[in-house]
Design an enzyme around this catalytic site. Structure first.
Site, PDB file in Angstrom:
ATOM      1  N   LYS A  43      10.118 -36.352   4.183  1.00  0.00           N
ATOM      2  CA  LYS A  43      10.893 -37.591   4.174  1.00  0.00           C
ATOM      3  C   LYS A  43       9.946 -38.778   4.340  1.00  0.00           C
ATOM      4  O   LYS A  43       9.439 -39.046   5.418  1.00  0.00           O
ATOM      5  CB  LYS A  43      11.955 -37.616   5.282  1.00  0.00           C
ATOM      6  CG  LYS A  43      13.028 -38.628   4.905  1.00  0.00           C
ATOM      7  CD  LYS A  43      13.678 -39.399   5.994  1.00  0.00           C
ATOM      8  CE  LYS A  43      12.917 -40.406   6.758  1.00  0.00           C
ATOM      9  NZ  LYS A  43      12.663 -41.673   6.037  1.00  0.00           N
ATOM     10  N   GLY A  87       4.603 -41.588  13.158  1.00  0.00           N
ATOM     11  CA  GLY A  87       5.384 -42.819  13.230  1.00  0.00           C
ATOM     12  C   GLY A  87       5.341 -43.372  14.639  1.00  0.00           C
ATOM     13  O   GLY A  87       4.420 -43.082  15.405  1.00  0.00           O
ATOM     14  N   THR A 122       6.215 -44.256  18.613  1.00  0.00           N
ATOM     15  CA  THR A 122       6.485 -43.467  19.812  1.00  0.00           C
ATOM     16  C   THR A 122       7.996 -43.438  20.092  1.00  0.00           C
ATOM     17  O   THR A 122       8.535 -42.439  20.554  1.00  0.00           O
ATOM     18  CB  THR A 122       5.681 -44.042  20.995  1.00  0.00           C
ATOM     19  OG1 THR A 122       4.292 -43.805  20.707  1.00  0.00           O
ATOM     20  CG2 THR A 122       6.025 -43.379  22.310  1.00  0.00           C
ATOM     21  N   THR A 129      10.508 -43.366  17.895  1.00  0.00           N
ATOM     22  CA  THR A 129      11.131 -42.320  17.070  1.00  0.00           C
ATOM     23  C   THR A 129      10.683 -40.939  17.551  1.00  0.00           C
ATOM     24  O   THR A 129      11.473 -39.988  17.570  1.00  0.00           O
ATOM     25  CB  THR A 129      10.762 -42.518  15.584  1.00  0.00           C
ATOM     26  OG1 THR A 129      11.109 -43.842  15.202  1.00  0.00           O
ATOM     27  CG2 THR A 129      11.491 -41.538  14.696  1.00  0.00           C
ATOM     28  N   GLU A 184       2.522 -37.449  15.872  1.00  0.00           N
ATOM     29  CA  GLU A 184       1.397 -38.405  15.792  1.00  0.00           C
ATOM     30  C   GLU A 184       2.039 -39.768  15.930  1.00  0.00           C
ATOM     31  O   GLU A 184       2.718 -40.228  15.013  1.00  0.00           O
ATOM     32  CB  GLU A 184       0.693 -38.299  14.426  1.00  0.00           C
ATOM     33  CG  GLU A 184       0.112 -36.945  14.095  1.00  0.00           C
ATOM     34  CD  GLU A 184      -1.126 -36.616  14.890  1.00  0.00           C
ATOM     35  OE1 GLU A 184      -1.722 -37.521  15.497  1.00  0.00           O
ATOM     36  OE2 GLU A 184      -1.486 -35.420  14.943  1.00  0.00           O
ATOM     37  N   CYS A 230      -2.647 -46.812  13.076  1.00  0.00           N
ATOM     38  CA  CYS A 230      -2.315 -46.295  14.409  1.00  0.00           C
ATOM     39  C   CYS A 230      -3.530 -46.319  15.330  1.00  0.00           C
ATOM     40  O   CYS A 230      -3.423 -46.609  16.515  1.00  0.00           O
ATOM     41  CB  CYS A 230      -1.771 -44.882  14.284  1.00  0.00           C
ATOM     42  SG  CYS A 230      -2.839 -43.833  13.301  1.00  0.00           S
ATOM     43  N   GLU A 240       2.045 -52.068  21.196  1.00  0.00           N
ATOM     44  CA  GLU A 240       1.471 -51.884  19.868  1.00  0.00           C
ATOM     45  C   GLU A 240       2.039 -52.969  18.955  1.00  0.00           C
ATOM     46  O   GLU A 240       3.237 -52.966  18.660  1.00  0.00           O
ATOM     47  CB  GLU A 240       1.836 -50.491  19.329  1.00  0.00           C
ATOM     48  CG  GLU A 240       1.132 -50.195  18.033  1.00  0.00           C
ATOM     49  CD  GLU A 240       1.526 -48.858  17.434  1.00  0.00           C
ATOM     50  OE1 GLU A 240       2.726 -48.541  17.413  1.00  0.00           O
ATOM     51  OE2 GLU A 240       0.625 -48.138  16.971  1.00  0.00           O
TER      52      GLU A 240
END
Ligand code: NAD
Length: 404
Positions: free
Chosen positions: A100, A153, A155, A157, A176, A211, A306
């Site tokens: 996805k 994606g 943190t 989610t 990740e 990231c 972030e």
């Protein structure tokens, strides 16, 4: 081979979707994605089982098996590359995959599905489902037939996926997630200009939407002013431009909503910190140029959150102990860098940094042979290298009783 043959088409799709410079899509994203597929295809027949040293009347074999259906949910900052870091090991070890892509960048994943069919992958082995995270993504996270979800994606989610796995079939969840990586420059840095160049690349590349971006620059006091002068000068070469122009090195942020979010971090930061360079002054609505805050409070949102844009946050330190304390003062732990010519210090500091990758006298070196992933709330498990195969295989022991 088909990915290589369609490099220009895939690069164009990636740039159209994301606004990243076409030179980077052509040079980094698409060749890197093809390399990930090749690397695992090449590696897989070098991975095999073990026979355990048990007593003489039994044979204990330890084998690895495919797990089944893997859902791969990926973000928009390196859409095809990150998808292939997961597809490579998941497919090579014999699983089926449902990919996805982000709703903001589905084009290369959909095109890859076409190429996979052309390459002769059997129907059903590699599937792409596009859609929103809370719809298509969550449907996969809750699905009883999905046995592993491998995710890159945010943190936020990532935490939701852990809950959804618990609420459904306890599928394995590999994450990740976000980062706020520290880049520590000691006064005995072997080459200050090299460190300045790498620092700029580490925060401005891909518009800061990386990231592992070196978002927190920690400078030893005695070199701080000189370093910042050099960095400010260099940042002039990183200005946003038309992503389709092959000379452009800095493109657009993913969309206006994200640009608004980066702007609001800068606005809020201005109230408490000194803005050395303001990237908001540029003619593109969805772009933010190099932005540098200095003397930032380590507890402030600028230092802790972030931002996912080209916003560098600088703090000065007095000694090694303080540098380490500042670097580790984060809920994230993806990357960190140390610049020093003192070998003992390089060892000492690298071991004490709570980060999945530590770079000594470079920023963000990488290779398919080397694992990538985070400590703390940056995630678990590792992408890339042979270690990634552990995520997509089940360990089985087979005990055989031998007749004497
Ligand atoms: P995101 O978490 O919003 O979305 C990532 C993916 O998850 C998208 O495909 C999205 O549709 C899907 N998703 C969203 N909500 C979901 C839900 N409830 N259930 C299932 N799927 C859902 O992240 P993003 O904004 O696309 O990407 C930026 C983030 O990715 C940053 O935090 C960045 O640090 C992180 N990132 C991490 C790495 C790494 O390797 N650690 C690499 C790249 C990006």
């Amino acid at each position: 081979d088909l990915m290589d043959a369609h490099r220009e088409e895939l690069a164009l799709l990636e740039t159209l979707d994301t606004g990243k410079p076409i030179r980077h899509s052509l040079r980094d994203d698409i060749p890197g994605a093809a390399r990930a597929i090749r690397w695992y295809a090449e590696a897989i027949d070098k991975v095999y089982g073990e026979v355990a040293p048990t007593g003489g009347n039994e044979l204990a074999m330890i084998v690895r098996e495919p797990i089944g259906v893997i859902a791969a949910v990926v973000p928009w900052n390196f859409p095809l590359l990150l998808a292939c870091w997961k597809l490579g090991p998941a497919l090579a070890s014999g699983n089926s995959v449902v990919l996805k892509p982000s709703e903001k960048s589905p084009l290369t994943a959909l095109r890859l599905a076409g190429l996979a069919k052309q390459a002769g992958l059997p129907d059903g082995v590699f599937n792409v489902v596009s859609g929103f995270g809370h719809e298509a993504g969550q449907a996969l996270a809750l699905h009883p037939d999905v046995e592993v979800i491998t995710f890159t994606g945010s943190t936020r989610t990532a935490k939701q996926l852990l809950k959804d796995a618990g609420d459904s079939n306890m599928k394995r969840v590999w994450l990740e997630a976000g980062g706020k990586s520290a880049n520590i420059v000691f006064a005995d840095c072997p080459d200050l200009q090299k460190a300045v160049n790498a620092t700029a690349g580490g925060i401005f590349y891909n518009q800061g939407q990386v990231c592992i971006a070196g978002t927190r620059l920690l400078l030893e006091e005695s070199i701080a002013d000189r370093f910042l002068d050099l960095l400010k000068e260099l940042a002039k070469g990183w200005q946003p431009g038309n992503p389709l122009d092959p000379n452009t090195t800095m493109g657009m942020l993913i969309d206006n909503t994200h640009a608004d979010s980066v702007h609001s971090f800068i606005r809020a930061g201005e109230a408490h910190s000194t803005l050395l360079l303001d990237g908001r002054k540029n003619p593109w609505p969805a772009a933010v140029g190099p932005t540098i805050f200095v003397d930032v409070d380590p507890a402030s949102p600028l230092s802790q959150e972030e931002i996912f844009g080209p916003v560098l946050v600088v703090t000065r330190f007095k000694n090694e102990e303080q540098a380490l304390a500042l670097a580790n003062d984060s809920r994230y732990g993806l990357g960190a860098a140390v610049w020093t010519r003192d070998l003992s210090r390089a060892h000492r500091v690298s071991r004490r940094l709570k980060a999945g990758s530590v770079f000594v006298n470079n920023y963000n070196d990488g290779d398919m042979t080397v694992p990538f992933g985070g400590y703390k709330q940056s995630g678990n498990g590792r992408d890339k290298s042979l270690h990634a195969l552990e995520k997509f295989t089940e360990l089985k022991t087979i005990w055989i009783a031998l007749e004497s």
